[in-house]
Design a protein around this motif. Structure first.
Motif, PDB file in Angstrom:
ATOM      1  N   GLU A  11      37.693  65.718  -7.759  1.00  9.53           N
ATOM      2  CA  GLU A  11      37.918  65.644  -9.196  1.00  9.53           C
ATOM      3  C   GLU A  11      38.832  66.758  -9.683  1.00  9.53           C
ATOM      4  O   GLU A  11      39.655  66.561 -10.590  1.00  9.53           O
ATOM      5  CB  GLU A  11      36.587  65.720  -9.947  1.00  9.53           C
ATOM      6  N   LEU A  12      38.729  67.933  -9.059  1.00  6.28           N
ATOM      7  CA  LEU A  12      39.566  69.062  -9.465  1.00  6.28           C
ATOM      8  C   LEU A  12      41.039  68.749  -9.244  1.00  6.28           C
ATOM      9  O   LEU A  12      41.893  69.084 -10.077  1.00  6.28           O
ATOM     10  CB  LEU A  12      39.162  70.323  -8.696  1.00  6.28           C
ATOM     11  N   ARG A  14      42.408  65.742  -9.186  1.00  5.35           N
ATOM     12  CA  ARG A  14      42.812  64.742 -10.187  1.00  5.35           C
ATOM     13  C   ARG A  14      43.059  65.401 -11.541  1.00  5.35           C
ATOM     14  O   ARG A  14      44.009  65.058 -12.246  1.00  5.35           O
ATOM     15  CB  ARG A  14      41.737  63.653 -10.330  1.00  5.35           C
ATOM     16  N   THR A  15      42.224  66.364 -11.874  1.00  2.44           N
ATOM     17  CA  THR A  15      42.388  67.067 -13.146  1.00  2.44           C
ATOM     18  C   THR A  15      43.725  67.797 -13.191  1.00  2.44           C
ATOM     19  O   THR A  15      44.443  67.759 -14.197  1.00  2.44           O
ATOM     20  CB  THR A  15      41.243  68.074 -13.360  1.00  2.44           C
ATOM     21  N   ARG A  18      46.468  65.292 -13.576  1.00  7.14           N
ATOM     22  CA  ARG A  18      46.445  64.715 -14.915  1.00  7.14           C
ATOM     23  C   ARG A  18      47.096  65.654 -15.922  1.00  7.14           C
ATOM     24  O   ARG A  18      47.835  65.229 -16.808  1.00  7.14           O
ATOM     25  CB  ARG A  18      45.011  64.406 -15.335  1.00  7.14           C
ATOM     26  N   GLU A  32      41.640  56.424 -13.150  1.00  9.35           N
ATOM     27  CA  GLU A  32      41.327  57.321 -12.037  1.00  9.35           C
ATOM     28  C   GLU A  32      40.255  56.672 -11.174  1.00  9.35           C
ATOM     29  O   GLU A  32      39.475  55.848 -11.649  1.00  9.35           O
ATOM     30  CB  GLU A  32      40.825  58.683 -12.542  1.00  9.35           C
TER      31      GLU A  32
END
Length: 221
Positions: A11-12, A14-15, A18, A32
């Motif tokens: 998730e990090l 992807r953040t 983003r 996502e």
């Protein structure tokens, strides 16, 4: 707007992507997913143009997800994210229909440029890097003397020349200089090659040239 889907089990990461992409006026992150199976489901409804796809994920890896997404009519283009450029997953992803791959630590400017290139129909794998991948996995390629597929018979002599030079890592500009042609003519030849062989882009053309036996790793220096 270029609509992008981010697929990675971290998730990090992807953040971070983003944030980078959200700062661009022409790019929008529309979906996502944290694994390949979720990516395949999301791709059917998200309306993404480009998918940034990790290869090593739980449930379903990025190679299988790429194959399924690219099999859909008008499916989005896929850009693979990998930790190592000489990775069997990256090689398999190109064969599955990915338009190229990037290292996960790619500079933000290069990430944005790659997405724009893939969206416009180009491949973002440098042919020389693709060649190194193919050399690394040459054991899976035809041995010298293997019969060429009949589809190659549909190419003109000039188109075969262009395909060989593409596989050897030359840019359109370099091919034009080598063959004493206009660069626009080289692009036209490449477009016809892709259409005749049923290929999506330059990356697929390089893989095809090796897998068909038209070019071998030892001959591509």
């Amino acid at each position: 707007m270029i609509r992008v889907m981010l697929v990675d089990d971290q998730e990090l990461l992807r953040t971070g992507f983003r944030m980078v992409l959200g700062a661009q006026p022409d790019i929008e992150v529309v979906a996502e997913a944290g694994d390949g199976a979720a990516a395949v489901r999301a791709a059917r409804t998200a309306g993404a143009d480009v998918v940034l796809m990790d290869v090593r994920m739980p449930v379903m890896d990025g190679v299988e997800a790429t194959r399924l997404i690219r099999a859909e009519p008008d499916g989005p283009r896929v850009l693979i994210l990998t930790t190592f450029d000489l990775d069997e997953y990256a090689f398999a992803a190109l064969k599955a229909g990915a338009s190229g791959f990037l290292l996960k630590d790619v500079p933000p400017a290069d990430l944005v440029s790659a997405i724009r290139s893939v969206h416009s129909g180009d491949a973002v794998v440098a042919p020389s890097t693709t060649r190194r991948l193919l050399e690394r996995f040459a054991v899976h390629l035809p041995s010298p003397g293997t019969a060429e597929p009949a589809a190659l018979d549909g190419l003109t002599a000039r188109e075969r020349e262009v395909l060989v030079l593409v596989a050897r890592g030359l840019s359109n500009t370099e091919i034009a200089a080598r063959l004493v042609l206009a660069e626009a003519t080289v692009k036209t030849h490449l477009g016809r090659i892709l259409a005749k062989l049923g290929l999506r882009d330059r990356a697929q053309a390089v893989v095809y040239a090796y897998e068909s036996g038209l070019v071998t790793p030892n001959s591509a220096g």
